[in-house]
Design a protein around this motif. Structure first.
Motif, PDB file in Angstrom:
ATOM      1  N   TYR A   1       0.866  -1.102   0.216  1.00 52.27           N
ATOM      2  CA  TYR A   1      -0.111   0.066   0.018  1.00 52.27           C
ATOM      3  C   TYR A   1       0.630   1.254   0.038  1.00 52.27           C
ATOM      4  CZ  TYR A   1      -3.745   3.281   1.434  1.00 52.27           C
ATOM      5  OH  TYR A   1      -4.729   4.335   1.339  1.00 52.27           O
ATOM      6  N   ASP A   2       2.089   1.291   1.085  1.00 58.65           N
ATOM      7  CA  ASP A   2       2.565   2.542   0.987  1.00 58.65           C
ATOM      8  C   ASP A   2       3.556   2.566  -0.130  1.00 58.65           C
ATOM      9  OD1 ASP A   2       1.762   3.093   3.405  1.00 58.65           O
ATOM     10  OD2 ASP A   2       3.430   2.277   4.527  1.00 58.65           O
TER      11      ASP A   2
ATOM     12  N   ALA B   1       2.624   6.255  -2.434  1.00 54.58           N
ATOM     13  CA  ALA B   1       3.917   7.286  -1.887  1.00 54.58           C
ATOM     14  C   ALA B   1       3.644   8.667  -2.087  1.00 54.58           C
ATOM     15  CB  ALA B   1       5.237   6.591  -2.758  1.00 54.58           C
TER      16      ALA B   1
ATOM     17  N   TYR C   1      -0.144  13.498   2.959  1.00 58.18           N
ATOM     18  CA  TYR C   1      -0.797  13.270   4.170  1.00 58.18           C
ATOM     19  C   TYR C   1      -0.147  14.601   5.131  1.00 58.18           C
ATOM     20  CZ  TYR C   1      -2.005   8.476   3.553  1.00 58.18           C
ATOM     21  OH  TYR C   1      -2.418   7.484   3.090  1.00 58.18           O
TER      22      TYR C   1
ATOM     23  N   THR D   1      -2.109   2.382   7.258  1.00 62.22           N
ATOM     24  CA  THR D   1      -0.617   2.033   7.589  1.00 62.22           C
ATOM     25  C   THR D   1      -0.314   3.176   7.995  1.00 62.22           C
ATOM     26  OG1 THR D   1       0.048   2.987   5.609  1.00 62.22           O
ATOM     27  CG2 THR D   1      -0.428   0.581   5.681  1.00 62.22           C
TER      28      THR D   1
ATOM     29  N   GLY E   1      -0.299   6.780   7.809  1.00 58.70           N
ATOM     30  CA  GLY E   1       0.215   7.990   7.194  1.00 58.70           C
ATOM     31  C   GLY E   1      -0.285   9.273   7.755  1.00 58.70           C
TER      32      GLY E   1
ATOM     33  N   ARG F   1       1.143   9.711  11.377  1.00 60.75           N
ATOM     34  CA  ARG F   1       2.535   9.899  11.781  1.00 60.75           C
ATOM     35  C   ARG F   1       2.597  11.629  11.519  1.00 60.75           C
ATOM     36  NH1 ARG F   1       7.074   7.711   7.292  1.00 60.75           N
ATOM     37  NH2 ARG F   1       5.532   8.950   5.960  1.00 60.75           N
TER      38      ARG F   1
ATOM     39  N   VAL G   1       1.485  -2.910   9.606  1.00 67.20           N
ATOM     40  CA  VAL G   1       2.341  -2.175   8.607  1.00 67.20           C
ATOM     41  C   VAL G   1       2.622  -0.892   9.483  1.00 67.20           C
ATOM     42  CG1 VAL G   1       2.807  -1.084   6.566  1.00 67.20           C
ATOM     43  CG2 VAL G   1       1.971  -3.041   6.475  1.00 67.20           C
ATOM     44  N   ALA G   2       1.571  -0.274   9.907  1.00 65.07           N
ATOM     45  CA  ALA G   2       1.661   0.800  10.699  1.00 65.07           C
ATOM     46  C   ALA G   2       2.447   0.860  12.046  1.00 65.07           C
ATOM     47  CB  ALA G   2       0.158   1.199  11.249  1.00 65.07           C
TER      48      ALA G   2
ATOM     49  N   ARG H   1       5.927   1.188  11.012  1.00 59.31           N
ATOM     50  CA  ARG H   1       6.199   2.535  10.510  1.00 59.31           C
ATOM     51  C   ARG H   1       6.316   3.602  11.525  1.00 59.31           C
ATOM     52  NH1 ARG H   1       2.150   5.416   6.099  1.00 59.31           N
ATOM     53  NH2 ARG H   1       3.604   6.816   5.129  1.00 59.31           N
TER      54      ARG H   1
ATOM     55  N   THR I   1       9.042  -1.338  -3.311  1.00 54.64           N
ATOM     56  CA  THR I   1       8.798  -1.520  -1.973  1.00 54.64           C
ATOM     57  C   THR I   1      10.194  -1.020  -1.206  1.00 54.64           C
ATOM     58  OG1 THR I   1       9.616  -3.758  -1.849  1.00 54.64           O
ATOM     59  CG2 THR I   1       7.076  -3.528  -2.097  1.00 54.64           C
TER      60      THR I   1
END
Length: 254
Positions: free
Chosen positions: A14-15, A19, A23, A51, A53, A56, A77-78, A81, A163
């Motif tokens: 996803y990230d 990209a 955000y 995740t 975004g 953060r 995933v978050a 991160r 990735t």
């Protein structure tokens, strides 16, 4: 090719695909509106945080943030991160109860459009309202009906991403409008390079319902918000009939 539930297999790539999502600008848009309204937020609940975004960016602005999402895969995933010190919870937007309240509740990137009935959206708005301090603010965006109907020019997006560990991700996402159900349907096809140089493919089907300001206002009222403003990004202008996405800022009375 494997068919997967929404936001499961997609979490791993996803990230990479997203990209370019701004955000940081969204966070500034929300926090500027809050400050202009007299709210200097210190705590936030980021709904459908995915995740992480926006989470953060809110953390970088100095807020204490709790993230909630319906997908355990996205939250894994978050966690990588954001690190171990951030509260993250799996929960349903319509029914969650964290037992605490916040200055600010956010829900961005048309996440609320995944609620396919007004009743479900109303339930989510009521849960957001229940998690706000007196004087608190809900900030969220939604695709309008025209935005869901005409999501992308040519009804498809495709591209190549990488990735963080250098694997290629080829994606082709197609969209159509189901007129009978009045839903936008996205078929998200991804082809991902594996560790051995081969390829894995999966597809997820995502559905969204569009909501116009006239649909949103009674739901906000019934959810218990005292006042609200529905605007365009990035200039806070009133939306026009052909606006594809709106932002909602809804206040709880002090």
């Amino acid at each position: 090719m494997q068919s997967q539930p929404p936001f499961t297999a997609l979490a791993a790539v996803y990230d990479a695909i997203m990209a370019d999502v701004e955000y940081d600008h969204w966070a500034d848009f929300v926090l500027t509106y809050a400050r202009d309204g007299g709210l200097e937020a210190r705590s936030a609940l980021d709904l459908a945080c995915g995740t992480g975004g926006l989470t953060r960016e809110l953390l970088a602005a100095g807020l204490r943030v709790h993230g909630l999402d319906g997908s355990a895969e996205m939250l894994r995933v978050a966690r990588g991160r954001l690190g171990p010190g951030v509260a993250l919870s799996v929960g349903d937007l319509r029914t969650f109860d964290l037992g605490e309240t916040f200055d600010l509740v956010t829900c961005v990137f048309d996440s609320l459009n995944n609620l396919l009935t007004p009743a479900d959206l109303g339930a989510a708005l009521a849960r957001a309202r229940a998690h706000l301090h007196p004087g608190g603010l809900l900030a969220c965006d939604l695709n309008t009906r025209i935005g869901v109907r005409d999501l992308w020019e040519g009804d498809a997006v495709e591209g190549l991403a990488r990735t963080p560990d250098g694997r290629e991700v080829h994606y082709h996402w197609s969209h159509h409008h189901d007129a009978e159900a009045d839903l936008g349907v996205v078929q998200a096809l991804c082809r991902v390079q594996d560790d051995r140089g081969g390829w894995e493919e999966f597809v997820e089907v995502h559905r969204e319902r569009g909501y116009d300001p006239a649909d949103l206002e009674p739901l906000l009222r019934d959810a218990g918000f005292d006042r609200w403003e529905i605007v365009e990004y990035p200039d806070y202008a009133p939306p026009s009939p052909d606006t594809p996405r709106v932002w909602v800022f809804a206040w709880v009375g002090a």
